[in-house]
Design an enzyme around this catalytic site. Sequence first.
Site, PDB file in Angstrom:
ATOM      1  N   HIS A 153     -20.360  55.569  27.926  1.00  0.00           N
ATOM      2  CA  HIS A 153     -19.049  56.132  28.243  1.00  0.00           C
ATOM      3  C   HIS A 153     -17.954  55.219  27.690  1.00  0.00           C
ATOM      4  CE1 HIS A 153     -16.006  58.490  29.933  1.00  0.00           C
ATOM      5  NE2 HIS A 153     -16.487  58.698  31.150  1.00  0.00           N
ATOM      6  N   HIS A 156     -11.866  58.064  28.374  1.00  0.00           N
ATOM      7  CA  HIS A 156     -11.148  58.306  29.633  1.00  0.00           C
ATOM      8  C   HIS A 156     -10.567  57.059  30.288  1.00  0.00           C
ATOM      9  CE1 HIS A 156     -13.685  62.227  29.936  1.00  0.00           C
ATOM     10  NE2 HIS A 156     -12.827  62.219  28.925  1.00  0.00           N
ATOM     11  N   TYR A 158     -11.785  54.053  30.583  1.00  0.00           N
ATOM     12  CA  TYR A 158     -12.682  53.072  31.189  1.00  0.00           C
ATOM     13  C   TYR A 158     -12.828  51.876  30.244  1.00  0.00           C
ATOM     14  CZ  TYR A 158     -13.286  56.925  34.387  1.00  0.00           C
ATOM     15  OH  TYR A 158     -13.037  57.937  35.285  1.00  0.00           O
TER      16      TYR A 158
END
Length: 329
Positions: A153, A156, A158
Amino acid sequence: MCQYSAIDGLANDWHFLHYGTRAVGGAGLIILEASGVAPEGRITPFDLGIWNDEQIVGLQILTELIHEHGAVAGIQIGHAGRKASHDSPANGGAQLPADDGGWMTVAPSAIPFDPTETAPVELDQAGIKAIISQFKSATHRAKQAGFKVLELHGAHGYLIHQFLSPLSNHRTDEYGGSFENRIRFLLEIVDAVKSVWPADLPLLVRLSATDWAEGGWNVEETVTLCGILRQMGVDMIDCSSGGNIFNAKMAVGPGYQIAFSEAIRTTGVLTATVGLITIIEQVHSILQEEKADMVFLGRELLRNPYFPLLSTLKTDTEIDWPTQYLRAK
């Protein structure tokens, strides 16, 4: 889609029911929600985790359940960085102080996501290396648990995304400043992960193609990065956007992120697109026009876990229904 239903990062009956239902509903690939590579890397105290061996047991139950019912099990692993230590969205999503179950967050620079929040601690190089090692260990556990697809990931807002964007990364060492320095953290994670993830299993990276903010991470940088990731052996880019700048203005609408997938696809890497895709005709159009190689559904599968089965009733596509449900076909 995060379920915010775990205690100590452990999968439980809700996860078995939730993901099992999507497998029965005809999904081809199910990627579990963002699972923390470290306790302090969780978005909330209720996230799934993959930072210790105890968590493998429940994850293995999930992979077996998903595979038994005809889907492929994948997992998304990540570290929330400065966006960690928040309450669940159902409880308002506010940053949690230490005396209310929260913890001190870390980031490439001591810049909070929201100016009203406590600033994160800037990672030193030892801390960076430790997190890279945590991604490697989490990958090893994902393999042990039986997952067939791994997604990093990097979107977004992060931690990986925080390193990529000059708006959240003000470092002056080899992890900040130039494009080559800002992508270094991700590339080192990819190297570490590939050293333990089987070469014959897909490795995906989720990226926000743009910060939707002036001076931030942008599509041109994303395309260049994806060309590098392809050369490193990343199999697919999961194309999303935003999430790193709290007041960014996003042009949201059905299929609003498809253009990012099209741009990234020019590098030769496979792409998946996401974002307010809700009808099967839209899915078919994206694939037939070669705007993406795969379509991922999030909220639509929360609303309707049987979307794949029901969608085929409108087309000539054949899909195996569970024998228990054939009377409803």
